[in-house]
Design a protein around this motif. Structure first.
Motif, mmCIF file in Angstrom:
data_model
loop_
_atom_site.group_PDB
_atom_site.id
_atom_site.type_symbol
_atom_site.label_atom_id
_atom_site.label_comp_id
_atom_site.label_asym_id
_atom_site.label_seq_id
_atom_site.Cartn_x
_atom_site.Cartn_y
_atom_site.Cartn_z
ATOM 1 N N CYS A 153 0.869 -1.182 0.000
ATOM 2 C CA CYS A 153 0.000 0.000 0.000
ATOM 3 C C CYS A 153 0.902 1.227 0.000
ATOM 4 C CB CYS A 153 -0.910 0.007 1.225
ATOM 5 S SG CYS A 153 -1.949 -1.469 1.386
ATOM 6 N N ASN A 154 1.050 1.827 -1.164
ATOM 7 C CA ASN A 154 1.992 2.939 -1.320
ATOM 8 C C ASN A 154 1.249 4.271 -1.318
ATOM 9 O OD1 ASN A 154 4.687 4.008 -1.884
ATOM 10 N ND2 ASN A 154 3.833 4.542 -3.893
ATOM 11 N N PHE A 155 1.264 4.975 -0.185
ATOM 12 C CA PHE A 155 0.535 6.239 -0.030
ATOM 13 C C PHE A 155 -0.939 6.073 -0.397
ATOM 14 C CE2 PHE A 155 4.927 7.779 -0.878
ATOM 15 C CZ PHE A 155 5.141 8.425 0.325
ATOM 16 N N LYS A 202 -10.243 5.967 7.189
ATOM 17 C CA LYS A 202 -10.365 5.499 8.558
ATOM 18 C C LYS A 202 -10.883 4.056 8.593
ATOM 19 C CE LYS A 202 -12.263 6.659 13.103
ATOM 20 N NZ LYS A 202 -13.206 7.541 13.858
ATOM 21 N N GLU A 203 -12.203 3.884 8.467
ATOM 22 C CA GLU A 203 -12.765 2.537 8.537
ATOM 23 C C GLU A 203 -12.261 1.630 7.414
ATOM 24 O OE1 GLU A 203 -14.581 5.281 8.784
ATOM 25 O OE2 GLU A 203 -15.513 5.199 10.777
ATOM 26 N N SER A 204 -12.076 2.189 6.222
ATOM 27 C CA SER A 204 -11.621 1.381 5.089
ATOM 28 C C SER A 204 -10.232 0.803 5.343
ATOM 29 C CB SER A 204 -11.609 2.212 3.804
ATOM 30 O OG SER A 204 -10.747 3.331 3.932
ATOM 31 N N VAL A 205 -9.373 1.578 6.007
ATOM 32 C CA VAL A 205 -8.016 1.110 6.299
ATOM 33 C C VAL A 205 -8.047 0.028 7.367
ATOM 34 C CG1 VAL A 205 -5.769 1.792 7.213
ATOM 35 C CG2 VAL A 205 -6.963 3.264 5.576
ATOM 36 N N SER A 206 -8.863 0.213 8.383
ATOM 37 C CA SER A 206 -8.990 -0.817 9.412
ATOM 38 C C SER A 206 -9.481 -2.125 8.811
ATOM 39 C CB SER A 206 -9.960 -0.350 10.505
ATOM 40 O OG SER A 206 -9.470 0.794 11.156
ATOM 41 N N ARG A 207 -10.414 -2.021 7.872
ATOM 42 C CA ARG A 207 -10.926 -3.242 7.246
ATOM 43 C C ARG A 207 -9.860 -3.900 6.381
ATOM 44 N NH1 ARG A 207 -13.134 -5.954 3.282
ATOM 45 N NH2 ARG A 207 -14.908 -7.303 3.751
ATOM 46 N N LEU A 208 -9.092 -3.112 5.651
ATOM 47 C CA LEU A 208 -8.035 -3.692 4.831
ATOM 48 C C LEU A 208 -7.051 -4.483 5.694
ATOM 49 C CD1 LEU A 208 -6.171 -2.399 1.824
ATOM 50 C CD2 LEU A 208 -4.796 -2.858 3.841
ATOM 51 N N PHE A 209 -6.634 -3.915 6.799
ATOM 52 C CA PHE A 209 -5.709 -4.629 7.682
ATOM 53 C C PHE A 209 -6.304 -5.950 8.145
ATOM 54 C CE2 PHE A 209 -2.941 -1.034 7.821
ATOM 55 C CZ PHE A 209 -1.745 -1.482 8.356
ATOM 56 N N ALA A 210 -7.589 -5.962 8.431
ATOM 57 C CA ALA A 210 -8.233 -7.179 8.909
ATOM 58 C C ALA A 210 -8.311 -8.249 7.827
ATOM 59 C CB ALA A 210 -9.631 -6.854 9.431
ATOM 60 N N GLU A 251 1.342 1.082 14.260
ATOM 61 C CA GLU A 251 1.880 -0.165 14.807
ATOM 62 C C GLU A 251 0.777 -1.004 15.439
ATOM 63 O OE1 GLU A 251 6.475 0.641 16.005
ATOM 64 O OE2 GLU A 251 4.981 1.547 17.327
ATOM 65 N N SER A 252 -0.161 -0.353 16.108
ATOM 66 C CA SER A 252 -1.272 -1.063 16.731
ATOM 67 C C SER A 252 -2.126 -1.783 15.698
ATOM 68 C CB SER A 252 -2.130 -0.083 17.533
ATOM 69 O OG SER A 252 -3.228 -0.725 18.114
ATOM 70 N N LEU A 253 -2.309 -1.168 14.513
ATOM 71 C CA LEU A 253 -3.064 -1.829 13.449
ATOM 72 C C LEU A 253 -2.404 -3.146 13.055
ATOM 73 C CD1 LEU A 253 -4.180 0.962 10.933
ATOM 74 C CD2 LEU A 253 -5.657 -0.644 12.156
ATOM 75 N N TYR A 254 -1.092 -3.139 12.966
ATOM 76 C CA TYR A 254 -0.369 -4.375 12.637
ATOM 77 C C TYR A 254 -0.536 -5.410 13.742
ATOM 78 C CZ TYR A 254 2.165 -2.782 8.467
ATOM 79 O OH TYR A 254 2.498 -2.378 7.199
ATOM 80 N N LEU A 255 -0.224 -5.031 14.955
ATOM 81 C CA LEU A 255 -0.192 -6.002 16.051
ATOM 82 C C LEU A 255 -1.579 -6.544 16.375
ATOM 83 C CD1 LEU A 255 2.391 -4.230 18.388
ATOM 84 C CD2 LEU A 255 2.796 -6.073 16.744
ATOM 85 N N SER A 256 -2.600 -5.701 16.294
ATOM 86 C CA SER A 256 -3.956 -6.155 16.618
ATOM 87 C C SER A 256 -4.543 -7.061 15.552
ATOM 88 C CB SER A 256 -4.874 -4.947 16.835
ATOM 89 O OG SER A 256 -5.006 -4.189 15.647
#
Length: 223
Positions: free
Chosen positions: A116-118, A123-131, A190-195
């Motif tokens: 994911c380059n820039f 907000k919510e869309s990024v959290s969902r992508l990480f999941a 970092e929290s997005l990664y670890l969680s």
């Protein structure tokens, strides 16, 4: 409650797809030309992937660059015009797909790297992508994110998560209303990664020799 929402980001990019493509292909974004383009390519190639997914691929430059290095790459983006412009170059494969609709069930393969380059500014869309991304990765695969460096872009404002006004300043071209973006601190990234089950997040700070400050923040989390 914030006046901004992820939908406004998509609306802005839909309106500005053409000018953005011109800006990228004409090399008008100096920091990308001098530092961050090569930085993200190096971060991907250091993991020696066979295949990669470029999430939020825009007009497709990174997919083409990875293909030139022998990495099979697929680009996805929510903006149909950007996908059309990318596909027209004839290198790599591209699909129209939003982060909200991202699902491992829609892919026949798994990827050694999701990049994911820039492209993570919501907000919510990024959290969902990480999941969702973990299910797209091969064992030992990595989610590689390059973003604006939070400490540098924060300026004099409070160093807390929250929506910020966007800007096309310094790019030139026929742009209309800029997309808002959701600011995250380094700790929040970092929290997005670890969680979401990734290993400890590796941090890379591509450095500008001109102003002696980080040009961006690159984060790498392994499945």
């Amino acid at each position: 409650m914030s006046r901004y929402a992820d939908e406004e980001i998509v609306d802005s990019w839909r309106a500005n797809a053409g000018p953005w493509c011109e800006a990228v292909r004409e090399g008008r974004i100096e920091s990308r030309e001098l530092i961050t383009n090569s930085a993200i390519i190096d971060a991907v190639l250091e993991r020696s992937p066979n295949c990669a997914l470029d999430a939020g691929c825009g007009e497709g430059w990174l997919v083409r660059a990875l293909e030139q290095q022998g990495v099979t790459a697929l680009g996805i983006d929510a903006i149909p015009e950007l996908v059309e412009l990318a596909s027209a170059e004839g290198v790599g494969k591209f699909r129209v797909l939003s982060y909200e609709d991202l699902s491992a069930d829609d892919f026949e393969q798994r990827f050694d790297a999701v990049v994911c380059n820039f492209s993570l500014i919501g907000k919510e869309s990024v959290s969902r992508l990480f999941a969702e991304v973990s299910a797209l990765l091969t064992e030992g695969g990595a989610l590689i994110v390059q973003t604006l460096h939070p400490i540098v872009v924060c300026g004099d404002r409070e160093y807390v998560d929250g929506w910020r006004d966007g800007s096309w300043e310094g790019i030139g071209g026929d742009f209309s209303a800029p997309a808002p973006w959701y600011f995250r601190t380094v700790e929040s990234w970092e929290s997005l990664y670890l969680s979401n089950g990734y290993s400890a997040c590796e941090i890379v700070e591509p450095f500008s020799t001109q102003n002696k400050r980080p040009a961006s923040l690159i984060m790498i989390g392994e499945k």
